[in-house]
Design a protein around this motif. Sequence first.
Motif, PDB file in Angstrom:
ATOM      1  N   ARG A 200       0.866  -1.186   0.000  1.00  0.00           N
ATOM      2  CA  ARG A 200       0.000   0.000   0.000  1.00  0.00           C
ATOM      3  C   ARG A 200       0.903   1.236   0.000  1.00  0.00           C
ATOM      4  O   ARG A 200       1.892   1.280   0.730  1.00  0.00           O
ATOM      5  CB  ARG A 200      -0.902   0.027   1.232  1.00  0.00           C
ATOM      6  N   ARG A 201       0.552   2.221  -0.824  1.00  0.00           N
ATOM      7  CA  ARG A 201       1.334   3.457  -0.868  1.00  0.00           C
ATOM      8  C   ARG A 201       0.659   4.491   0.028  1.00  0.00           C
ATOM      9  O   ARG A 201      -0.514   4.809  -0.143  1.00  0.00           O
ATOM     10  CB  ARG A 201       1.441   3.996  -2.292  1.00  0.00           C
ATOM     11  N   ILE A 202       1.416   4.999   0.997  1.00  0.00           N
ATOM     12  CA  ILE A 202       0.870   5.917   1.993  1.00  0.00           C
ATOM     13  C   ILE A 202       1.615   7.242   1.944  1.00  0.00           C
ATOM     14  O   ILE A 202       2.857   7.261   1.984  1.00  0.00           O
ATOM     15  CB  ILE A 202       0.973   5.305   3.405  1.00  0.00           C
ATOM     16  N   LYS A 203       0.853   8.327   1.867  1.00  0.00           N
ATOM     17  CA  LYS A 203       1.468   9.659   1.845  1.00  0.00           C
ATOM     18  C   LYS A 203       1.778  10.098   3.280  1.00  0.00           C
ATOM     19  O   LYS A 203       0.931  10.009   4.161  1.00  0.00           O
ATOM     20  CB  LYS A 203       0.543  10.676   1.183  1.00  0.00           C
ATOM     21  N   LYS A 204       3.019  10.543   3.500  1.00  0.00           N
ATOM     22  CA  LYS A 204       3.442  11.002   4.819  1.00  0.00           C
ATOM     23  C   LYS A 204       4.129  12.357   4.714  1.00  0.00           C
ATOM     24  O   LYS A 204       4.380  12.858   3.622  1.00  0.00           O
ATOM     25  CB  LYS A 204       4.399   9.983   5.453  1.00  0.00           C
TER      26      LYS A 204
ATOM     27  N   GLU B  81       6.178  16.375   1.688  1.00  0.00           N
ATOM     28  CA  GLU B  81       5.385  15.162   1.559  1.00  0.00           C
ATOM     29  C   GLU B  81       6.202  14.093   0.831  1.00  0.00           C
ATOM     30  O   GLU B  81       6.999  14.401  -0.057  1.00  0.00           O
ATOM     31  CB  GLU B  81       4.097  15.439   0.787  1.00  0.00           C
TER      32      GLU B  81
ATOM     33  N   PHE C 250       6.111   9.494  -0.122  1.00  0.00           N
ATOM     34  CA  PHE C 250       5.329   8.264  -0.096  1.00  0.00           C
ATOM     35  C   PHE C 250       6.133   7.146   0.575  1.00  0.00           C
ATOM     36  O   PHE C 250       7.309   6.956   0.300  1.00  0.00           O
ATOM     37  CB  PHE C 250       4.952   7.838  -1.520  1.00  0.00           C
ATOM     38  N   ASP C 251       5.461   6.445   1.462  1.00  0.00           N
ATOM     39  CA  ASP C 251       6.047   5.270   2.094  1.00  0.00           C
ATOM     40  C   ASP C 251       5.257   4.050   1.624  1.00  0.00           C
ATOM     41  O   ASP C 251       4.127   4.166   1.153  1.00  0.00           O
ATOM     42  CB  ASP C 251       5.978   5.405   3.616  1.00  0.00           C
ATOM     43  N   TYR C 252       5.872   2.888   1.728  1.00  0.00           N
ATOM     44  CA  TYR C 252       5.234   1.662   1.256  1.00  0.00           C
ATOM     45  C   TYR C 252       5.107   0.658   2.396  1.00  0.00           C
ATOM     46  O   TYR C 252       6.081   0.404   3.105  1.00  0.00           O
ATOM     47  CB  TYR C 252       6.047   1.051   0.110  1.00  0.00           C
ATOM     48  N   HIS C 253       3.915   0.119   2.563  1.00  0.00           N
ATOM     49  CA  HIS C 253       3.655  -0.896   3.575  1.00  0.00           C
ATOM     50  C   HIS C 253       3.396  -2.232   2.872  1.00  0.00           C
ATOM     51  O   HIS C 253       2.381  -2.403   2.200  1.00  0.00           O
ATOM     52  CB  HIS C 253       2.457  -0.502   4.442  1.00  0.00           C
TER      53      HIS C 253
ATOM     54  N   GLN D 212       4.329  -6.553   7.418  1.00  0.00           N
ATOM     55  CA  GLN D 212       3.378  -6.435   8.522  1.00  0.00           C
ATOM     56  C   GLN D 212       3.261  -7.757   9.267  1.00  0.00           C
ATOM     57  O   GLN D 212       3.153  -7.792  10.486  1.00  0.00           O
ATOM     58  CB  GLN D 212       2.014  -5.988   7.977  1.00  0.00           C
TER      59      GLN D 212
END
Length: 219
Positions: free
Chosen positions: A151-155, A172, A174-177, A182
């Motif tokens: 999932r690409r999450i904006k931080k 800003e 993007f990080d990846y989960h 997990q």
Amino acid sequence: YNNYLKAMPHNCKAWARYADLERSVGETERCRALYELAVSQQALDMPELLWKGYIDFEIEEGEGSKARALYERLLERTGHVKVWISYAQFEGTEIGNGVKEARSIFDRAYGRLREEGLKEARVLLLDAWRVFEKTKGDTSGVSSVEAKMPRRIKKKRMQTDEETGAELGWEEYFDYHFPDDQGAASNNLKILEMAAKWKQAQNADDSEEEDDDSDSDSD
């Protein structure tokens, strides 16, 4: 070329042109020997150019085992994601060992990049792997790769001046989960929880022993 390369042994374009010249006149072994001498130089300005030329030469000559050995040698020097992708794609060609071996290379690459914490490289690898499965694999292969997609999450993070350490403002990114990350984090948490419970139990046992000793002392 001989005199030039003696003076400029780091010049990869010159090595590549010399090797191409030898090949153009049918001197395959001299071409191979030149590439081998070239990649053994300690200082090269564009080593990726030489290694690519050397590998492409062996592939065009139909020498799959030699090309495979070169990929393995190159991976000892660099674990760049583009090398892994090229290696896996090569195995999926007619000269390679087939789709199964290509998947094995993709899987090796994914594990290595995961260990090194290279999230963006893992995304590039998974994108290439998914394209490979769509063109040469099957639906189960595609599903397997897609299950690994993050999932690409904006931080946001604070930018700082490297010299002064002064804050420059928020940026800003993007990080990846990744799903398997997990799962690993969850397993680690469970291990920590079990360790904490074990320690609590040990402390409780020690406390009971102390109470027993104090009771016998009072008797």
